[in-house]
Design a protein around this motif. Structure first.
Motif, PDB file in Angstrom:
ATOM      1  N   GLY A 142       0.788  -1.225   0.000  1.00  0.00           N
ATOM      2  CA  GLY A 142       0.000   0.000   0.000  1.00  0.00           C
ATOM      3  C   GLY A 142       0.817   1.271   0.000  1.00  0.00           C
ATOM      4  N   ARG A 143       2.124   1.153   0.145  1.00  0.00           N
ATOM      5  CA  ARG A 143       2.972   2.343   0.163  1.00  0.00           C
ATOM      6  C   ARG A 143       3.085   2.953  -1.227  1.00  0.00           C
ATOM      7  N   ASP A 144       3.177   4.259  -1.277  1.00  0.00           N
ATOM      8  CA  ASP A 144       3.347   4.959  -2.550  1.00  0.00           C
ATOM      9  C   ASP A 144       4.676   4.557  -3.189  1.00  0.00           C
ATOM     10  N   ILE A 145       4.635   4.215  -4.466  1.00  0.00           N
ATOM     11  CA  ILE A 145       5.843   3.734  -5.144  1.00  0.00           C
ATOM     12  C   ILE A 145       6.922   4.810  -5.171  1.00  0.00           C
ATOM     13  N   GLY A 146       6.543   6.028  -5.531  1.00  0.00           N
ATOM     14  CA  GLY A 146       7.530   7.102  -5.593  1.00  0.00           C
ATOM     15  C   GLY A 146       8.180   7.358  -4.248  1.00  0.00           C
ATOM     16  N   GLU A 147       7.367   7.322  -3.203  1.00  0.00           N
ATOM     17  CA  GLU A 147       7.896   7.534  -1.858  1.00  0.00           C
ATOM     18  C   GLU A 147       8.861   6.420  -1.477  1.00  0.00           C
ATOM     19  N   LEU A 148       8.481   5.172  -1.770  1.00  0.00           N
ATOM     20  CA  LEU A 148       9.338   4.033  -1.429  1.00  0.00           C
ATOM     21  C   LEU A 148      10.672   4.110  -2.166  1.00  0.00           C
ATOM     22  N   LEU A 149      10.617   4.389  -3.469  1.00  0.00           N
ATOM     23  CA  LEU A 149      11.850   4.427  -4.260  1.00  0.00           C
ATOM     24  C   LEU A 149      12.737   5.625  -3.920  1.00  0.00           C
ATOM     25  N   SER A 150      12.189   6.623  -3.275  1.00  0.00           N
ATOM     26  CA  SER A 150      12.995   7.789  -2.887  1.00  0.00           C
ATOM     27  C   SER A 150      13.851   7.521  -1.653  1.00  0.00           C
ATOM     28  N   LEU A 151      13.577   6.405  -0.963  1.00  0.00           N
ATOM     29  CA  LEU A 151      14.274   6.110   0.290  1.00  0.00           C
ATOM     30  C   LEU A 151      15.630   5.460   0.047  1.00  0.00           C
ATOM     31  N   PRO A 152      16.631   5.759   0.889  1.00  0.00           N
ATOM     32  CA  PRO A 152      17.878   4.992   0.859  1.00  0.00           C
ATOM     33  C   PRO A 152      17.624   3.617   1.462  1.00  0.00           C
ATOM     34  N   PRO A 153      18.471   2.633   1.191  1.00  0.00           N
ATOM     35  CA  PRO A 153      18.197   1.272   1.673  1.00  0.00           C
ATOM     36  C   PRO A 153      18.097   1.159   3.194  1.00  0.00           C
ATOM     37  N   GLY A 154      18.794   2.019   3.917  1.00  0.00           N
ATOM     38  CA  GLY A 154      18.735   1.990   5.374  1.00  0.00           C
ATOM     39  C   GLY A 154      17.421   2.451   5.951  1.00  0.00           C
ATOM     40  N   LYS A 155      16.513   2.902   5.094  1.00  0.00           N
ATOM     41  CA  LYS A 155      15.168   3.289   5.515  1.00  0.00           C
ATOM     42  C   LYS A 155      14.115   2.279   5.058  1.00  0.00           C
ATOM     43  N   VAL A 156      14.553   1.231   4.381  1.00  0.00           N
ATOM     44  CA  VAL A 156      13.636   0.190   3.886  1.00  0.00           C
ATOM     45  C   VAL A 156      13.915  -1.062   4.719  1.00  0.00           C
ATOM     46  N   LEU A 157      13.234  -1.190   5.833  1.00  0.00           N
ATOM     47  CA  LEU A 157      13.648  -2.156   6.851  1.00  0.00           C
ATOM     48  C   LEU A 157      12.851  -3.455   6.858  1.00  0.00           C
ATOM     49  N   SER A 158      11.595  -3.414   6.485  1.00  0.00           N
ATOM     50  CA  SER A 158      10.792  -4.632   6.566  1.00  0.00           C
ATOM     51  C   SER A 158      11.040  -5.533   5.361  1.00  0.00           C
ATOM     52  N   LEU A 159      10.811  -6.819   5.572  1.00  0.00           N
ATOM     53  CA  LEU A 159      10.977  -7.795   4.491  1.00  0.00           C
ATOM     54  C   LEU A 159      10.080  -7.493   3.295  1.00  0.00           C
ATOM     55  N   PRO A 160       8.769  -7.274   3.478  1.00  0.00           N
ATOM     56  CA  PRO A 160       7.947  -7.027   2.289  1.00  0.00           C
ATOM     57  C   PRO A 160       8.284  -5.736   1.575  1.00  0.00           C
ATOM     58  N   GLU A 161       8.679  -4.699   2.325  1.00  0.00           N
ATOM     59  CA  GLU A 161       9.102  -3.460   1.664  1.00  0.00           C
ATOM     60  C   GLU A 161      10.352  -3.695   0.833  1.00  0.00           C
ATOM     61  N   ALA A 162      11.312  -4.445   1.380  1.00  0.00           N
ATOM     62  CA  ALA A 162      12.569  -4.687   0.671  1.00  0.00           C
ATOM     63  C   ALA A 162      12.332  -5.473  -0.608  1.00  0.00           C
ATOM     64  N   VAL A 163      11.448  -6.474  -0.552  1.00  0.00           N
ATOM     65  CA  VAL A 163      11.129  -7.246  -1.756  1.00  0.00           C
ATOM     66  C   VAL A 163      10.530  -6.325  -2.818  1.00  0.00           C
TER      67      VAL A 163
END
Length: 276
Positions: A142-163
């Motif tokens: 459900g997260r916004d794609i643009g918002e997710l892709l704007s993050l550095p990897p150290g801000k993408v912590l959960s397994l489903p977000e990382a996938v």
């Protein structure tokens, strides 16, 4: 649940090959791919047997032992990082960056098929990925794609977000490449519940992100209960023996041919699309 069905349900040619075989195949993943070697030359890895079957294709592995999908707050963009155990930067994301840099430098052909076999270490070592279950698959999707892709990897912590993050990066950079995600196979080090939870989460996010999924935990012959009694298809309950790699590869090869056959039929207007 995305389970490959019997090959008998699909049409194949006389040799069992699917049409439109990819010229350049890239493998990402963890130790059970890494043990086959970057050049897929060791028979202890499933990728050795896979490359022999797809001998008309160029098959290269970027896998690393210890790699996870999920990140920590200390994970950085670090494609040169090398480790054979779990570390902050030993993640699929950095394998993707290494692949992108190799293609950009023309040391690697742009892939037609990208396969990612990971999740074992996410399930085995949750203590090193403390935020991996902080979001559900539906929350991550459900997260916004643009918002997710704007993050550095150290801000993408959960397994489903990382996938999702990793698959979005691959789809953006290699829009014509087919993506296949492989869930972890069974291991004596991982409880049935943990394996099911991790595999189902990867499955749901990958499928909703447009990738095909092979459920190794359900389809492949490595059985944790049997390996507890006698090590036959693994050397240590987790990593394949030569026999285990060969037998796993046979299942993976059938599934990949099925996926390619189905996608070819779909692109030509055939209505056989949902086979999982």
């Amino acid at each position: 649940m995305t389970l490959c069905v019997s090959m008998s349900m699909l049409g194949t040619d006389a040799d069992g090959d699917a049409p439109g075989m990819p010229a350049h195949i890239v493998l990402l993943g963890d130790s059970n791919t890494w043990i086959g070697g970057d050049d897929c030359s060791s028979p202890r890895g499933w990728n050795y047997w896979f490359a022999r079957e797809f001998d008309s294709s160029d098959v290269v592995s970027y896998a690393r032992s210890g790699a996870t999908w999920s990140h920590t707050s200390s994970t950085t963009r670090n494609p040169a990082h090398y480790s054979e155990i779990i570390t902050d930067d030993n993640v699929i994301y950095n394998q993707i960056i290494r692949l992108i840099e190799a293609v950009d430098s023309r040391s690697q052909q742009s892939p037609d098929l990208i396969m990612i076999a990971a999740g074992t270490n996410d399930a085995w070592f949750p203590q090193f990925r403390p935020e991996e279950f902080s979001l559900s698959a539906s929350e991550a999707l459900g997260r916004d794609i643009g918002e997710l892709l704007s993050l550095p990897p150290g801000k993408v912590l959960s397994l489903p977000e990382a996938v999702r993050y990793d698959l979005l990066i691959l789809s953006a950079r290699f829009p014509d490449a087919r993506l296949i995600v492989m869930t972890p196979m069974q291991s004596v080090k991982i409880s049935d519940k943990m394996l099911a939870d991790v595999s189902t989460m990867i499955d749901e996010v990958a499928a909703r992100s447009g990738a095909s999924v092979i459920r190794q935990d359900l389809l492949c012959p490595v059985n944790s209960a049997a390996e507890m009694v006698t090590r036959r298809l693994t050397t240590d309950g987790t990593h394949t023996s030569e026999e285990g790699a060969r037998k796993n590869a046979a299942v993976i090869i059938k599934c990949v041919k099925q996926i390619l056959d189905t996608q070819s039929a779909s692109s030509s207007g055939d209505d056989r699309q949902n086979i999982f």
